[in-house]
Design an enzyme around this catalytic site. Structure first.
Site, PDB file in Angstrom:
ATOM      1  CG  ASP A  64       6.423  58.249 -44.596  1.00 24.88           C
ATOM      2  OD1 ASP A  64       7.124  59.266 -44.652  1.00 24.88           O
ATOM      3  OD2 ASP A  64       5.993  57.651 -45.610  1.00 24.88           O
ATOM      4  CE  LYS A  87       6.597  60.054 -48.275  1.00 24.78           C
ATOM      5  NZ  LYS A  87       5.543  59.142 -47.754  1.00 24.78           N
TER       6      LYS A  87
HETATM    7  N1  LIG Z   1       8.729  58.421 -50.836  1.00 23.49           N
HETATM    8  C1  LIG Z   1       8.331  57.426 -51.586  1.00 23.49           C
HETATM    9  O1  LIG Z   1       8.258  57.510 -52.829  1.00 23.49           O
HETATM   10  C2  LIG Z   1       7.989  56.111 -50.931  1.00 23.49           C
HETATM   11  C3  LIG Z   1       7.970  54.957 -51.709  1.00 23.49           C
HETATM   12  C4  LIG Z   1       7.704  53.737 -51.062  1.00 23.49           C
HETATM   13  C5  LIG Z   1       7.460  53.714 -49.690  1.00 23.49           C
HETATM   14  N2  LIG Z   1       7.429  54.876 -48.973  1.00 23.49           N
HETATM   15  C6  LIG Z   1       7.132  54.874 -47.521  1.00 23.49           C
HETATM   16  O2  LIG Z   1       7.918  53.866 -46.892  1.00 23.49           O
HETATM   17  C7  LIG Z   1       7.063  52.963 -46.215  1.00 23.49           C
HETATM   18  C8  LIG Z   1       7.673  51.580 -46.159  1.00 23.49           C
HETATM   19  O3  LIG Z   1       7.918  51.061 -47.451  1.00 23.49           O
HETATM   20  P1  LIG Z   1       7.014  49.948 -48.157  1.00 23.49           P
HETATM   21  O4  LIG Z   1       5.618  50.033 -47.654  1.00 23.49           O
HETATM   22  O5  LIG Z   1       7.264  50.078 -49.611  1.00 23.49           O
HETATM   23  O6  LIG Z   1       7.639  48.559 -47.746  1.00 23.49           O
HETATM   24  P2  LIG Z   1       8.407  47.884 -46.512  1.00 23.49           P
HETATM   25  O7  LIG Z   1       8.143  48.622 -45.257  1.00 23.49           O
HETATM   26  O8  LIG Z   1       9.783  47.629 -46.936  1.00 23.49           O
HETATM   27  O9  LIG Z   1       7.657  46.478 -46.470  1.00 23.49           O
HETATM   28  C9  LIG Z   1       6.287  46.360 -46.143  1.00 23.49           C
HETATM   29  C10 LIG Z   1       5.890  44.903 -46.297  1.00 23.49           C
HETATM   30  O10 LIG Z   1       6.642  44.095 -45.377  1.00 23.49           O
HETATM   31  C11 LIG Z   1       5.744  43.354 -44.562  1.00 23.49           C
HETATM   32  N3  LIG Z   1       6.334  43.316 -43.208  1.00 23.49           N
HETATM   33  C12 LIG Z   1       6.403  44.325 -42.314  1.00 23.49           C
HETATM   34  N4  LIG Z   1       7.068  43.959 -41.206  1.00 23.49           N
HETATM   35  C13 LIG Z   1       7.428  42.673 -41.404  1.00 23.49           C
HETATM   36  C14 LIG Z   1       8.141  41.737 -40.626  1.00 23.49           C
HETATM   37  N5  LIG Z   1       8.603  42.040 -39.418  1.00 23.49           N
HETATM   38  N6  LIG Z   1       8.338  40.488 -41.128  1.00 23.49           N
HETATM   39  C15 LIG Z   1       7.858  40.163 -42.366  1.00 23.49           C
HETATM   40  N7  LIG Z   1       7.182  41.008 -43.157  1.00 23.49           N
HETATM   41  C16 LIG Z   1       6.976  42.266 -42.692  1.00 23.49           C
HETATM   42  C17 LIG Z   1       4.412  44.061 -44.624  1.00 23.49           C
HETATM   43  O11 LIG Z   1       3.327  43.195 -44.478  1.00 23.49           O
HETATM   44  P3  LIG Z   1       2.144  43.425 -43.398  1.00 23.49           P
HETATM   45  O12 LIG Z   1       1.623  44.811 -43.543  1.00 23.49           O
HETATM   46  O13 LIG Z   1       1.143  42.387 -43.779  1.00 23.49           O
HETATM   47  O14 LIG Z   1       2.785  43.183 -42.070  1.00 23.49           O
HETATM   48  C18 LIG Z   1       4.446  44.594 -46.065  1.00 23.49           C
HETATM   49  O15 LIG Z   1       4.069  43.564 -46.961  1.00 23.49           O
HETATM   50  C19 LIG Z   1       5.769  53.057 -47.025  1.00 23.49           C
HETATM   51  O16 LIG Z   1       4.686  52.425 -46.407  1.00 23.49           O
HETATM   52  C20 LIG Z   1       5.675  54.530 -47.215  1.00 23.49           C
HETATM   53  O17 LIG Z   1       5.199  55.168 -46.033  1.00 23.49           O
HETATM   54  C21 LIG Z   1       7.721  56.072 -49.571  1.00 23.49           C
END
Ligand SMILES: NC(=O)c1ccc[n+]([C@@H]2O[C@H](COP(=O)([O-])OP(=O)(O)OC[C@H]3O[C@@H](n4cnc5c(N)ncnc54)[C@H](OP(=O)(O)O)[C@@H]3O)[C@@H](O)[C@H]2O)c1
Length: 317
Positions: A47, A81
């Site tokens: 993604d 996106k």
């Molecule tokens: N459509 C939209 O508007 C939108 C908005 C937000 C996000 N997104 C998409 O959704 C994806 C995921 O959301 P997000 O990046 O906001 O946050 P998330 O996936 O909820 O959380 C990511 C965070 O969690 C940590 N993490 C990952 N696996 C872990 C585990 N097993 N244990 C502990 N910590 C862990 C990561 O650190 P490390 O990297 O250091 O492991 C990072 O700090 C995004 O990257 C993006 O592709 C889309």
């Protein structure tokens, strides 16, 4: 051994893996390795977005793994996106072609309108005036959608969808679409379980992807006292009981309720941990317990654009 991830059929018959890798905030210097490692351990769904400003480096990883023969292009499900400054219909294919050029791919598997609200075109990705106030575009996302439908017809993208749209905005798209959105991507985790939006999407044949499934602890605007989902006592308790990590439990909860997940990590150990959720099942009691954690807690509020006429989070869902 590489993990095997199930797929779901979208409303156009195409298959989408229920688990993928998020790349928001993955720095250009670390995302290439993360995507390569992810493909090596079984991730097939990536993604991304133009606004993450790392698609070139994501493309390096994808193309390296295709050249090495680890995967074929068709084995991957690549999502991107359309950014808010490209909503004007004549700019939609410009945004898409920039992403394709950065990724060095001929087509995307899924392209989403990133947000319903448009920003001033043809300048900065985050255009602001001298006072720091965002500059808006008044393009109607329904017109943007029509231009996206053309991109499907041109073969640039296999499926199209929307992100951060509320129930009324989804209904408006559906009432004029000739191609129905295949996917809605929204924030979704135990603090914001999106029960009503999921019911609406199910009734319309739209598949839901949960973004920030772990609560986005690394979001740039997080404050030290904000609640941390992964440290929630209810999850820690379940984690001890089931001998699975809090992240594995909430990712499993989502796929078990039919929601696709795209956790972001750049750490190989956590890449492997997160995808390792297909050999256990949560009981109905555990599912209900996690369902009870909803508190309307949203990580991506974007309150700085809430006066935009298409801002999505001013209504209940
Ligand atoms: N459509 C939209 O508007 C939108 C908005 C937000 C996000 N997104 C998409 O959704 C994806 C995921 O959301 P997000 O990046 O906001 O946050 P998330 O996936 O909820 O959380 C990511 C965070 O969690 C940590 N993490 C990952 N696996 C872990 C585990 N097993 N244990 C502990 N910590 C862990 C990561 O650190 P490390 O990297 O250091 O492991 C990072 O700090 C995004 O990257 C993006 O592709 C889309």
């Amino acid at each position: 051994m590489a993990a095997k991830v199930p797929s779901v059929a979208l409303n156009n018959g195409r298959l989408m893996p229920v688990f993928g890798l998020g790349t928001w905030k993955s720095k250009p210097g670390e995302v290439t390795k993360a995507v390569k490692d992810a493909i090596d351990v079984g991730y097939r769904h990536i993604d991304g977005a133009l606004a993450y400003q790392n698609e070139n480096e994501v493309g390096d990883a994808i193309n390296a793994k295709i050249s090495e023969g680890v995967v074929k292009r068709d084995d991957l499900f690549v999502v991107s996106k359309l950014w808010n400054t490209f909503h004007r219909p004549d700019l939609v294919s410009v945004g898409l072609k920039k992403t394709l050029a950065d990724l060095r791919l001929d087509y995307l598997d899924l392209y989403l309108i990133h947000w319903p609200q448009g920003y001033k075109e043809e300048g900065e990705l985050f255009p602001k005036d001298a006072e720091g106030k965002f500059l808006y575009s008044d393009v109607d996302y329904v017109d943007t959608w029509k231009a996206l439908e053309e991109c499907v017809k041109q073969g640039l993208v296999k499926s199209i969808g929307i992100s951060n749209f509320n129930s009324q905005q989804i209904e408006r798209i559906l009432s004029s679409a000739t191609i129905k959105p295949a996917v809605l991507q929204v924030e979704c985790h135990p603090y914001l379980n999106q029960k009503k939006l999921l019911e609406l999407c199910k009734s319309k044949g739209i598949t839901v992807t949960a973004y920030s499934p772990l609560g986005s602890p690394d979001r740039p605007w997080a404050k030290p006292d904000d609640p941390k989902l992964l440290d929630d006592p209810k999850l820690v308790e379940l984690s001890k009981k089931l001998n699975k990590s809090p992240a594995q439990i909430i990712l499993r909860w989502q796929v078990q309720r039919g929601v696709i997940v795209i956790p972001k990590t750049v750490n190989k150990t956590r890449l492997i941990e997160n995808i390792d959720i297909f050999d256990f099942e949560l009981s109905q009691q555990d599912m209900d317990y996690i369902n009870s954690m909803d508190c309307g807690g949203r990580a991506c509020v974007l309150e700085w654009v809430k006066d935009h006429k298409h801002y999505p989070f001013n209504i209940e869902f």
